[in-house]
Write an enzyme that holds these catalytic residues in place. Sequence first.
Site, mmCIF file in Angstrom:
data_model
loop_
_atom_site.group_PDB
_atom_site.id
_atom_site.type_symbol
_atom_site.label_atom_id
_atom_site.label_comp_id
_atom_site.label_asym_id
_atom_site.label_seq_id
_atom_site.Cartn_x
_atom_site.Cartn_y
_atom_site.Cartn_z
ATOM 1 N N HIS A 1 0.844 -1.197 0.000
ATOM 2 C CA HIS A 1 0.000 0.000 0.000
ATOM 3 C C HIS A 1 0.877 1.243 0.000
ATOM 4 C CE1 HIS A 1 1.230 -0.397 4.183
ATOM 5 N NE2 HIS A 1 0.910 0.875 4.362
ATOM 6 N N ASP B 1 0.674 5.311 1.793
ATOM 7 C CA ASP B 1 -0.009 5.977 2.899
ATOM 8 C C ASP B 1 -0.831 7.157 2.389
ATOM 9 O OD1 ASP B 1 1.128 4.164 4.561
ATOM 10 O OD2 ASP B 1 2.526 5.552 5.539
ATOM 11 N N ARG C 1 6.200 -8.859 16.199
ATOM 12 C CA ARG C 1 6.823 -7.589 15.830
ATOM 13 C C ARG C 1 5.870 -6.459 16.192
ATOM 14 N NH1 ARG C 1 6.765 -4.043 11.357
ATOM 15 N NH2 ARG C 1 8.792 -3.129 10.822
#
Length: 342
Positions: free
Chosen positions: A218, A220, A285
């Site tokens: 993607h 932002d 993570r």
Amino acid sequence: MIECNQNPPLFQDYAQLLNQSLDQVDVKQRLVNHEQGLEECELPLVDLCGLWSENEEQRVSCALEICKASSEWGFFQIVNHGINLELLRKMRKEQVKLFKAPFERKTSSGLLDNSYRWGNQTATCPKQLSWCEAFHVPLSKISDDTCYGEFNSLREVMQEYAGAMQELAKSIARVLVANMGLQWGAWEDNCNASTCFMRLNRYPPCPISPEVFGLVPHTDSDFLTILHQDEHVGGLQLMKDSKWVAVKPNPDALVVNIGDLFQAWSNDVYKSVEHKVMVNQEVERHSIAYFLCPSYESVIGCYDEEDSVYRRFTFGEYRSQIQQDVKAFGHKVGLPRFLVST
């Protein structure tokens, strides 16, 4: 040890999508690509000491480094950024504690303004699933005592963290705007605590990690993003020169990336680069992203309207189009929707 009731039902989501999908060939191909390995890169590193320097030559040099990285990479790392390292450690500690809560508690009414989400509820095939959970919190809500429940210690740390990131993001944005011969000006009022967001991410260990994205590819949808990524566990990858490269974690640095709005405003001078996160089979993570966004009524127009590649649009219009595309196609289309007709 990770509590079994901590994790969202991602494996069940994946299995259901795999059974429903005819896209299993794509899954196998991505497994092959993963096993072939990726080039690991170190992003451009900018020492922000120069930006705060009383020496004009150092300030100019630092600003040029920021603008060059924004044009050539769309991503860069920053050190000596002015964010207290103890604050970063405290925020990470609170984040880890929050995500250790049972899944049922995280989904319960009211916690952080009901901002909890996981996977991708609009996914129609495995390649659209993100193996992660997150709180996507409006800055306007982080001072609300009723949002925290038993996580009272998070509120004060989160407020301080958001304020520090807000100032840092604006400092970088001013440099990028000034480089185009303009002043930050009215944007200062349009990007504030009522319009910006923080996203707290956790990527659980994934037994099928070569096949699944932690976060799907993607760009932002903001002006810029500041990422405090996991200090030790990698996973961030970005598109560079038409190929994916893995970003080597730097425990001393924050990561900045350009969003769609700066690319549109700069007429493609600054690059909003496609990126993704890959998960790990063994360890979880964590990351925290701060998004510099304008109000929904803000008009995004190129600084040079005569030769603009994109038509003018409001941020609200942009967000609405993204939601429509995700619902219709399972993924964001983004800026190509707003190209000037030829």
